[in-house]
Design a protein around this motif. Structure first.
Motif, PDB file in Angstrom:
ATOM      1  N   MET A   1      49.612  49.422  49.644  1.00 55.85           N
ATOM      2  CA  MET A   1      49.155  48.349  48.771  1.00 55.85           C
ATOM      3  C   MET A   1      49.789  48.504  47.388  1.00 55.85           C
ATOM      4  O   MET A   1      49.913  49.612  46.882  1.00 55.85           O
ATOM      5  CB  MET A   1      47.636  48.376  48.625  1.00 55.85           C
ATOM      6  N   HIS A   2      50.170  47.365  46.815  1.00 51.63           N
ATOM      7  CA  HIS A   2      50.801  47.368  45.505  1.00 51.63           C
ATOM      8  C   HIS A   2      50.045  46.418  44.569  1.00 51.63           C
ATOM      9  O   HIS A   2      49.476  45.416  45.011  1.00 51.63           O
ATOM     10  CB  HIS A   2      52.258  46.917  45.604  1.00 51.63           C
ATOM     11  N   ALA A   3      50.062  46.735  43.289  1.00 51.98           N
ATOM     12  CA  ALA A   3      49.414  45.879  42.298  1.00 51.98           C
ATOM     13  C   ALA A   3      50.183  45.951  40.986  1.00 51.98           C
ATOM     14  O   ALA A   3      50.736  46.998  40.629  1.00 51.98           O
ATOM     15  CB  ALA A   3      47.970  46.313  42.074  1.00 51.98           C
ATOM     16  N   VAL A   4      50.218  44.827  40.279  1.00 48.98           N
ATOM     17  CA  VAL A   4      50.731  44.791  38.915  1.00 48.98           C
ATOM     18  C   VAL A   4      49.529  44.852  37.977  1.00 48.98           C
ATOM     19  O   VAL A   4      48.544  44.139  38.177  1.00 48.98           O
ATOM     20  CB  VAL A   4      51.547  43.506  38.645  1.00 48.98           C
ATOM     21  N   LEU A   5      49.598  45.709  36.971  1.00 49.85           N
ATOM     22  CA  LEU A   5      48.494  45.887  36.037  1.00 49.85           C
ATOM     23  C   LEU A   5      48.956  45.673  34.604  1.00 49.85           C
ATOM     24  O   LEU A   5      49.961  46.244  34.175  1.00 49.85           O
ATOM     25  CB  LEU A   5      47.928  47.309  36.169  1.00 49.85           C
ATOM     26  N   ILE A   6      48.215  44.851  33.852  1.00 46.98           N
ATOM     27  CA  ILE A   6      48.412  44.769  32.411  1.00 46.98           C
ATOM     28  C   ILE A   6      47.794  46.029  31.817  1.00 46.98           C
ATOM     29  O   ILE A   6      46.579  46.232  31.893  1.00 46.98           O
ATOM     30  CB  ILE A   6      47.731  43.521  31.809  1.00 46.98           C
ATOM     31  N   PHE A   7      48.619  46.877  31.247  1.00 42.79           N
ATOM     32  CA  PHE A   7      48.194  48.226  30.859  1.00 42.79           C
ATOM     33  C   PHE A   7      48.451  48.465  29.381  1.00 42.79           C
ATOM     34  O   PHE A   7      49.592  48.643  28.965  1.00 42.79           O
ATOM     35  CB  PHE A   7      48.954  49.244  31.717  1.00 42.79           C
ATOM     36  N   SER A   8      47.385  48.476  28.581  1.00 37.67           N
ATOM     37  CA  SER A   8      47.543  48.630  27.136  1.00 37.67           C
ATOM     38  C   SER A   8      47.560  50.080  26.687  1.00 37.67           C
ATOM     39  O   SER A   8      48.071  50.395  25.609  1.00 37.67           O
ATOM     40  CB  SER A   8      46.408  47.902  26.410  1.00 37.67           C
ATOM     41  N   GLY A   9      46.962  50.960  27.481  1.00 34.62           N
ATOM     42  CA  GLY A   9      46.801  52.343  27.040  1.00 34.62           C
ATOM     43  C   GLY A   9      45.438  52.585  26.423  1.00 34.62           C
ATOM     44  O   GLY A   9      45.157  53.679  25.929  1.00 34.62           O
ATOM     45  N   GLY A  10      44.575  51.565  26.460  1.00 35.07           N
ATOM     46  CA  GLY A  10      43.209  51.699  25.958  1.00 35.07           C
ATOM     47  C   GLY A  10      42.251  52.158  27.050  1.00 35.07           C
ATOM     48  O   GLY A  10      42.646  52.423  28.185  1.00 35.07           O
ATOM     49  N   VAL A  11      40.980  52.235  26.704  1.00 38.65           N
ATOM     50  CA  VAL A  11      39.948  52.728  27.618  1.00 38.65           C
ATOM     51  C   VAL A  11      39.863  51.889  28.894  1.00 38.65           C
ATOM     52  O   VAL A  11      39.847  52.415  30.007  1.00 38.65           O
ATOM     53  CB  VAL A  11      38.571  52.754  26.905  1.00 38.65           C
ATOM     54  N   ASP A  12      39.808  50.564  28.736  1.00 41.82           N
ATOM     55  CA  ASP A  12      39.538  49.698  29.879  1.00 41.82           C
ATOM     56  C   ASP A  12      40.683  49.673  30.883  1.00 41.82           C
ATOM     57  O   ASP A  12      40.470  49.862  32.087  1.00 41.82           O
ATOM     58  CB  ASP A  12      39.237  48.272  29.390  1.00 41.82           C
ATOM     59  N   SER A  13      41.893  49.424  30.410  1.00 45.20           N
ATOM     60  CA  SER A  13      43.022  49.319  31.333  1.00 45.20           C
ATOM     61  C   SER A  13      43.373  50.672  31.946  1.00 45.20           C
ATOM     62  O   SER A  13      43.838  50.741  33.085  1.00 45.20           O
ATOM     63  CB  SER A  13      44.248  48.706  30.651  1.00 45.20           C
ATOM     64  N   THR A  14      43.122  51.768  31.211  1.00 48.84           N
ATOM     65  CA  THR A  14      43.387  53.091  31.784  1.00 48.84           C
ATOM     66  C   THR A  14      42.374  53.401  32.877  1.00 48.84           C
ATOM     67  O   THR A  14      42.727  53.958  33.927  1.00 48.84           O
ATOM     68  CB  THR A  14      43.337  54.177  30.689  1.00 48.84           C
ATOM     69  N   THR A  15      41.129  53.029  32.657  1.00 51.63           N
ATOM     70  CA  THR A  15      40.116  53.207  33.706  1.00 51.63           C
ATOM     71  C   THR A  15      40.472  52.376  34.929  1.00 51.63           C
ATOM     72  O   THR A  15      40.365  52.852  36.066  1.00 51.63           O
ATOM     73  CB  THR A  15      38.721  52.815  33.194  1.00 51.63           C
ATOM     74  N   LEU A  16      40.922  51.144  34.715  1.00 53.29           N
ATOM     75  CA  LEU A  16      41.303  50.289  35.837  1.00 53.29           C
ATOM     76  C   LEU A  16      42.504  50.876  36.578  1.00 53.29           C
ATOM     77  O   LEU A  16      42.566  50.826  37.808  1.00 53.29           O
ATOM     78  CB  LEU A  16      41.627  48.875  35.342  1.00 53.29           C
ATOM     79  N   LEU A  17      43.428  51.448  35.847  1.00 57.61           N
ATOM     80  CA  LEU A  17      44.580  52.111  36.469  1.00 57.61           C
ATOM     81  C   LEU A  17      44.112  53.221  37.413  1.00 57.61           C
ATOM     82  O   LEU A  17      44.536  53.290  38.575  1.00 57.61           O
ATOM     83  CB  LEU A  17      45.490  52.686  35.381  1.00 57.61           C
ATOM     84  N   TYR A  18      43.240  54.082  36.920  1.00 54.45           N
ATOM     85  CA  TYR A  18      42.733  55.183  37.755  1.00 54.45           C
ATOM     86  C   TYR A  18      41.907  54.655  38.926  1.00 54.45           C
ATOM     87  O   TYR A  18      41.945  55.213  40.035  1.00 54.45           O
ATOM     88  CB  TYR A  18      41.910  56.152  36.906  1.00 54.45           C
ATOM     89  N   TYR A  19      41.171  53.574  38.697  1.00 60.47           N
ATOM     90  CA  TYR A  19      40.377  52.959  39.768  1.00 60.47           C
ATOM     91  C   TYR A  19      41.288  52.440  40.887  1.00 60.47           C
ATOM     92  O   TYR A  19      41.034  52.683  42.074  1.00 60.47           O
ATOM     93  CB  TYR A  19      39.543  51.825  39.189  1.00 60.47           C
ATOM     94  N   LEU A  20      42.351  51.752  40.510  1.00 60.32           N
ATOM     95  CA  LEU A  20      43.272  51.213  41.510  1.00 60.32           C
ATOM     96  C   LEU A  20      43.953  52.339  42.289  1.00 60.32           C
ATOM     97  O   LEU A  20      44.097  52.253  43.519  1.00 60.32           O
ATOM     98  CB  LEU A  20      44.318  50.327  40.841  1.00 60.32           C
ATOM     99  N   ASP A  43      52.183  53.870  22.722  1.00 63.97           N
ATOM    100  CA  ASP A  43      52.492  55.296  22.866  1.00 63.97           C
ATOM    101  C   ASP A  43      51.551  55.957  23.869  1.00 63.97           C
ATOM    102  O   ASP A  43      51.966  56.788  24.687  1.00 63.97           O
ATOM    103  CB  ASP A  43      52.382  56.010  21.512  1.00 63.97           C
ATOM    104  N   ALA A  44      50.264  55.587  23.802  1.00 58.63           N
ATOM    105  CA  ALA A  44      49.279  56.138  24.739  1.00 58.63           C
ATOM    106  C   ALA A  44      49.618  55.754  26.171  1.00 58.63           C
ATOM    107  O   ALA A  44      49.534  56.579  27.084  1.00 58.63           O
ATOM    108  CB  ALA A  44      47.883  55.642  24.370  1.00 58.63           C
ATOM    109  N   SER A  45      50.027  54.502  26.368  1.00 54.49           N
ATOM    110  CA  SER A  45      50.359  54.044  27.727  1.00 54.49           C
ATOM    111  C   SER A  45      51.516  54.843  28.310  1.00 54.49           C
ATOM    112  O   SER A  45      51.527  55.177  29.496  1.00 54.49           O
ATOM    113  CB  SER A  45      50.688  52.550  27.721  1.00 54.49           C
TER     114      SER A  45
END
Length: 234
Positions: A1-20, A43-45
């Motif tokens: 399975m593949h997904a494209v993620l809008i990833f800012s490097g903040g709390v929410d998108s990083t949590t979603l990254l780990y969730y996926l 930089d965080a991302s």
């Protein structure tokens, strides 16, 4: 399975990254430079993507800055020092940002033959940010589908019905390295602790009986003090 993620490097998108990733997805993360006043989240991302070894692209669309320069994140206004639910937080809206970024992500998904695009809109953003609401997710999902009818793309926002504190709770269980994430709108050497996103971040960790690992013990104590003082003012 593949997904494209809008990833800012903040709390929410990083949590979603780990969730996926926990769900077995191979994630293609997109981080955008659109003329925001600082690059701390970018930089965080990069650090988080490198840690995980995922596919990560930093997309520079700075040329649109003059078209959407408005408010405190891309314009000349000061960052408001209030809770996310306060009317002053409308100054942090970047005009049409999520629609722009999601449209680009949809095009990239088609190019890579990926059928799902994700972003980390959540319930705590509902009152101020129209492009984080369930209604927006629904119509944007339909637009992406119709615009790419022969190679349909779905838009998904799995956090849209949950609060920031629940996102952090999930992230703590998933082992998200929150010490690598960045949230503060000011973008200085250390978090300011008093802007809307700093206050929301402090609240989310407090509600999980956890200390924000990005902060030193002294900073955390100061963050809690500022949060409680602001809470008493409301």
């Amino acid at each position: 399975m593949h997904a494209v993620l809008i990833f800012s490097g903040g709390v929410d998108s990083t949590t979603l990254l780990y969730y996926l990733i926990s769900k077995g997805y191979e994630v293609h993360a997109l981080t955008f430079i659109y003329g925001q006043k600082h690059a701390r989240e970018v930089d965080a991302s990069k650090k988080i993507a490198k840690l995980l070894g995922i596919k990560h692209k930093v997309v520079d669309i700075t040329s649109i800055h003059e078209l959407i320069s408005r408010g405190s994140l891309t314009g000349g206004e000061e960052v408001p020092k209030d809770f996310y639910t306060e009317e002053t937080q409308k100054l942090t809206i970047v005009p049409n940002r999520n629609m722009i970024l999601l449209a680009i992500a949809g095009g990239y998904a088609v190019k890579e033959n990926i059928r799902e695009v994700y972003y980390a809109a959540h319930k705590s953003d509902y009152s101020i940010y129209p492009d984080c609401r369930k209604e927006f997710v629904k119509v944007m999902d339909a637009a992406l589908y119709l615009a790419n009818l022969w190679t349909p793309v779905e838009l998904k926002a799995p956090f849209v019905d949950i609060e920031k504190s629940e996102i952090v709770g999930l992230g703590l269980k998933l082992g998200v390295p929150y010490e690598l994430t960045w949230s503060c709108y000011e973008g200085k050497e250390r978090p300011c602790l008093s802007c809307g996103t700093c206050l929301e971040r402090t609240e989310a960790f407090l509600m999980n009986n956890a200390r924000d690992p990005l902060l030193t013990e002294k900073e955390w104590n100061e963050a809690v003090k500022i949060y409680e003082e602001k809470k008493n003012e409301v």
